[in-house]
Design an enzyme around this catalytic site. Sequence first.
Site, mmCIF file in Angstrom:
data_model
loop_
_atom_site.group_PDB
_atom_site.id
_atom_site.type_symbol
_atom_site.label_atom_id
_atom_site.label_comp_id
_atom_site.label_asym_id
_atom_site.label_seq_id
_atom_site.Cartn_x
_atom_site.Cartn_y
_atom_site.Cartn_z
ATOM 1 N N ARG A 16 0.866 -0.909 -0.254
ATOM 2 C CA ARG A 16 -0.025 0.162 0.115
ATOM 3 C C ARG A 16 0.542 1.745 0.053
ATOM 4 N NH1 ARG A 16 -5.125 -0.186 4.146
ATOM 5 N NH2 ARG A 16 -2.993 0.006 5.372
ATOM 6 N N ASP A 17 1.864 1.165 0.599
ATOM 7 C CA ASP A 17 3.140 2.548 -0.410
ATOM 8 C C ASP A 17 4.111 2.586 -1.194
ATOM 9 O OD1 ASP A 17 3.110 5.702 0.103
ATOM 10 O OD2 ASP A 17 4.345 5.052 1.937
ATOM 11 N N ILE A 18 4.102 1.899 -2.127
ATOM 12 C CA ILE A 18 5.319 1.121 -2.247
ATOM 13 C C ILE A 18 5.721 2.897 -3.822
ATOM 14 C CG2 ILE A 18 6.616 -0.420 -4.696
ATOM 15 C CD1 ILE A 18 4.406 -1.860 -4.328
#
Length: 229
Positions: A16-18
């Site tokens: 969810r936060d690449i």
Amino acid sequence: MAAGIDRIHAAGMIHRDIKPGNVLVDGDDVRVSDLGYCAILDDHGTASPNGTWQTVAPEAASGNRCSIASDVYSLGATAFFTYSGEYPVSTYMGLEDQVARIKAGHLRELRDLAPHVPQSVANVIRKALQLDPKDRHQSADEFGNALVGAMEGRRDWSRISHAGHVLCVRGERFKTKASVVICGEPDGPNVRLIARHQASNRRVQGLSDRVVPHDRVPTELRTIVATLS
């Protein structure tokens, strides 16, 4: 990077936060960091939305549920930045405009910003950045394999910086081909594109300098890169 994300997915979670800041590189060793936003997928394969605007998937930006496809999009946006030094949506515009473009799928073309990138690579990244999650690669592993396949049998190119130059790229040594550098040097109102051997700084035989307007630099650079690849 894609292999690390695929391991997270195999464990029933999504990152969810690449983004570039969460990728640690040490030579050929690449690791994914900051698992603080990882979420367990529900029975439908989704999780609540999250992410960083520059790499967030449209569905998450719209407040809808995230899925593996959302991570694939973020991988594509991170790869876009890796090749060009910029994000699919310009960060020079206001955040509201950025978000609107992400939601609508109005993204810039990678090869307009990074002319040295092969069309095959740009196609893989463009697929990962599709607006509809169903149109993206079905897994992080599929994306990674497609990217490797797109570069197979080609010289690696990367963008480099030289003081006062408009745009410069370096082609790594490949098989019997020596490493080369293509520099875009200011020439009055135009840009002079010069191809040199990196080791000797001599001009590449058979490639004369090209003086072109600024707006023609990406097109001409693509042509030179194709010749030297």
